[in-house]
Motif scaffolding. Sequence first.
Motif, PDB file in Angstrom:
ATOM      1  N   GLY A 168      11.029   6.093   0.453  1.00  0.00           N
ATOM      2  CA  GLY A 168       9.726   5.872  -0.997  1.00  0.00           C
ATOM      3  C   GLY A 168       8.673   5.619  -0.011  1.00  0.00           C
ATOM      4  N   ALA A 169       7.504   6.263  -1.251  1.00  0.00           N
ATOM      5  CA  ALA A 169       6.363   6.480  -0.213  1.00  0.00           C
ATOM      6  C   ALA A 169       5.396   4.909   0.421  1.00  0.00           C
ATOM      7  N   GLU A 170       4.708   5.236   1.349  1.00  0.00           N
ATOM      8  CA  GLU A 170       4.119   4.114   1.887  1.00  0.00           C
ATOM      9  C   GLU A 170       2.907   3.596   1.297  1.00  0.00           C
ATOM     10  N   GLY A 171       3.052   1.696   1.024  1.00  0.00           N
ATOM     11  CA  GLY A 171       2.723   1.454   0.652  1.00  0.00           C
ATOM     12  C   GLY A 171       3.383   0.340  -0.343  1.00  0.00           C
ATOM     13  N   GLU A 172       3.702   1.808  -1.930  1.00  0.00           N
ATOM     14  CA  GLU A 172       4.576   1.444  -2.353  1.00  0.00           C
ATOM     15  C   GLU A 172       5.720   1.237  -2.439  1.00  0.00           C
ATOM     16  N   GLY A 173       6.189   2.408  -1.473  1.00  0.00           N
ATOM     17  CA  GLY A 173       7.820   2.351  -1.669  1.00  0.00           C
ATOM     18  C   GLY A 173       8.693   3.479  -2.613  1.00  0.00           C
ATOM     19  N   MET A 174       9.415   2.446  -3.511  1.00  0.00           N
ATOM     20  CA  MET A 174      10.260   3.725  -4.172  1.00  0.00           C
ATOM     21  C   MET A 174      10.128   3.168  -5.184  1.00  0.00           C
ATOM     22  N   ARG A 175      10.054   3.530  -6.018  1.00  0.00           N
ATOM     23  CA  ARG A 175       9.670   3.769  -7.956  1.00  0.00           C
ATOM     24  C   ARG A 175      11.055   2.629  -8.130  1.00  0.00           C
ATOM     25  N   ARG A 176      10.471   2.151  -9.149  1.00  0.00           N
ATOM     26  CA  ARG A 176      12.019   1.161 -10.193  1.00  0.00           C
ATOM     27  C   ARG A 176      13.221   2.028 -10.277  1.00  0.00           C
ATOM     28  N   LEU A 177      12.607   3.448 -10.822  1.00  0.00           N
ATOM     29  CA  LEU A 177      14.232   3.922 -11.240  1.00  0.00           C
ATOM     30  C   LEU A 177      15.274   3.901 -10.106  1.00  0.00           C
ATOM     31  N   THR A 178      14.255   5.121  -9.186  1.00  0.00           N
ATOM     32  CA  THR A 178      14.935   5.301  -7.766  1.00  0.00           C
ATOM     33  C   THR A 178      15.056   3.629  -7.132  1.00  0.00           C
ATOM     34  N   ARG A 179      14.832   2.837  -6.956  1.00  0.00           N
ATOM     35  CA  ARG A 179      15.750   1.639  -6.434  1.00  0.00           C
ATOM     36  C   ARG A 179      16.994   1.530  -7.013  1.00  0.00           C
ATOM     37  N   GLU A 180      16.915   1.357  -8.092  1.00  0.00           N
ATOM     38  CA  GLU A 180      18.287   0.295  -9.445  1.00  0.00           C
ATOM     39  C   GLU A 180      19.058   1.545  -9.330  1.00  0.00           C
ATOM     40  N   HIS A 181      19.040   2.294  -8.679  1.00  0.00           N
ATOM     41  CA  HIS A 181      19.960   3.529  -8.477  1.00  0.00           C
ATOM     42  C   HIS A 181      20.978   3.770  -7.065  1.00  0.00           C
ATOM     43  N   CYS A 182      20.149   2.965  -5.948  1.00  0.00           N
ATOM     44  CA  CYS A 182      20.788   2.838  -4.792  1.00  0.00           C
ATOM     45  C   CYS A 182      21.653   1.756  -4.922  1.00  0.00           C
ATOM     46  N   ASP A 183      22.745   1.879  -3.657  1.00  0.00           N
ATOM     47  CA  ASP A 183      23.844   1.413  -3.936  1.00  0.00           C
ATOM     48  C   ASP A 183      23.515  -0.249  -2.973  1.00  0.00           C
ATOM     49  N   VAL A 184      22.795   0.219  -1.750  1.00  0.00           N
ATOM     50  CA  VAL A 184      22.300  -1.004  -1.068  1.00  0.00           C
ATOM     51  C   VAL A 184      20.753  -0.653  -0.247  1.00  0.00           C
ATOM     52  N   LEU A 185      20.099  -2.279  -0.592  1.00  0.00           N
ATOM     53  CA  LEU A 185      19.582  -1.660   0.200  1.00  0.00           C
ATOM     54  C   LEU A 185      19.228  -2.349   1.491  1.00  0.00           C
ATOM     55  N   VAL A 186      18.104  -1.809   2.511  1.00  0.00           N
ATOM     56  CA  VAL A 186      18.379  -1.541   4.080  1.00  0.00           C
ATOM     57  C   VAL A 186      16.792  -2.206   4.440  1.00  0.00           C
ATOM     58  N   LYS A 187      16.183  -2.680   5.941  1.00  0.00           N
ATOM     59  CA  LYS A 187      14.965  -2.342   6.399  1.00  0.00           C
ATOM     60  C   LYS A 187      15.220  -1.979   7.568  1.00  0.00           C
ATOM     61  N   ILE A 188      14.270  -1.286   8.490  1.00  0.00           N
ATOM     62  CA  ILE A 188      13.791  -1.923   9.638  1.00  0.00           C
ATOM     63  C   ILE A 188      13.213  -2.573  10.830  1.00  0.00           C
ATOM     64  N   PRO A 189      14.002  -3.587  11.082  1.00  0.00           N
ATOM     65  CA  PRO A 189      13.609  -4.917  11.682  1.00  0.00           C
ATOM     66  C   PRO A 189      11.868  -4.920  12.243  1.00  0.00           C
ATOM     67  N   MET A 190      11.581  -5.561  11.902  1.00  0.00           N
ATOM     68  CA  MET A 190       9.596  -5.404  13.010  1.00  0.00           C
ATOM     69  C   MET A 190       9.895  -7.084  13.559  1.00  0.00           C
ATOM     70  N   ALA A 191       9.293  -6.204  14.401  1.00  0.00           N
ATOM     71  CA  ALA A 191       8.675  -7.832  15.504  1.00  0.00           C
ATOM     72  C   ALA A 191       7.407  -7.455  15.918  1.00  0.00           C
ATOM     73  N   GLY A 192       5.977  -6.967  15.624  1.00  0.00           N
ATOM     74  CA  GLY A 192       5.378  -6.821  16.422  1.00  0.00           C
ATOM     75  C   GLY A 192       4.585  -7.497  14.624  1.00  0.00           C
ATOM     76  N   THR A 193       3.413  -7.028  15.273  1.00  0.00           N
ATOM     77  CA  THR A 193       2.901  -7.798  13.692  1.00  0.00           C
ATOM     78  C   THR A 193       2.283  -6.757  12.645  1.00  0.00           C
ATOM     79  N   VAL A 194       2.040  -5.386  12.847  1.00  0.00           N
ATOM     80  CA  VAL A 194       2.504  -4.162  11.809  1.00  0.00           C
ATOM     81  C   VAL A 194       3.414  -4.453  10.762  1.00  0.00           C
ATOM     82  N   SER A 195       3.319  -4.275   9.701  1.00  0.00           N
ATOM     83  CA  SER A 195       4.541  -4.966   8.680  1.00  0.00           C
ATOM     84  C   SER A 195       4.656  -3.749   7.869  1.00  0.00           C
ATOM     85  N   SER A 196       4.673  -2.140   8.742  1.00  0.00           N
ATOM     86  CA  SER A 196       5.356  -1.182   7.984  1.00  0.00           C
ATOM     87  C   SER A 196       4.662   0.374   8.742  1.00  0.00           C
ATOM     88  N   LEU A 197       5.906   0.972   9.228  1.00  0.00           N
ATOM     89  CA  LEU A 197       5.651   2.437   9.858  1.00  0.00           C
ATOM     90  C   LEU A 197       5.526   3.237   8.791  1.00  0.00           C
TER      91      LEU A 197
END
Length: 248
Positions: free
Chosen positions: A197-226
């Motif tokens: 999805g787009a930075e900040g906003e992420g995937m749109r609602r309908l896009t998210r609803e059509h995903c089979d599974v959601l995953v994330k990248i583990p973050m070890a530092g102070t920033v919240s996103s890449l």
Amino acid sequence: MSNELIFGFHSVEAIFESEPERFIEIYALKGRDDKRLSPIIEEARKFGISVQFMQRKALDNKSKGEQHQGIIANVIAAPTFNEKDLDEIIAREETPFLLVLDGITDPHNLGACLRSADAAGVHAIIVPKDKSAKLNGTARKVACGAAETVPLIQVTNLARTLREIKDAGVWVVGTAGETDTHVFDANLTGPMAIVMGAEGEGMRRLTREHCDVLVKIPMAGTVSSLNVSVATGICLFEVLRQRNATQA
């Protein structure tokens, strides 16, 4: 028949390798004569392509300030790919590997995602026709030739397309910060579509609803996103790593 401007060595060289018949004219930096530019000029003359030598300011104006490296080409616009082409790709590939970009509007990010997709072996990138960066000269330059090798599929309705590729047996994996599942823990070995999805906003609602599974990248530092292109590379190469592991 429409045309477009491309710039940068990688973009021009990639078209020479794949579709030299698309060239209309080449504009090169006047006074530059080196081992990077000379072969392109020689290749152009071999194909009978007109070459104009121009001052840097004229090239800057043509590229609208984007870095052109002293080489710009006027080419026949590449064909656009649609849902029918996507169906053919999925049917052709034994284990389809797709990348879906939802709301990526920066052509620099699009180009970087194309480059990573090519390196990771992605068969096609899917984008919505609206609210998406265009495959312009900037995106092509950043892609370093990958725009000529990875089909960019423009779809009218992204949610409907996701339903259809799921019906075709493709597992749709979305990326979202709020899930507890790390991308490195998910099974990503089968027919796969990674959705970014787009930075900040992420995937749109309908896009998210059509995903089979959601995953994330583990973050070890102070920033919240890449940056989305960096996150895309990490996810794509995790798919590649798992695929290679199953084949070993």
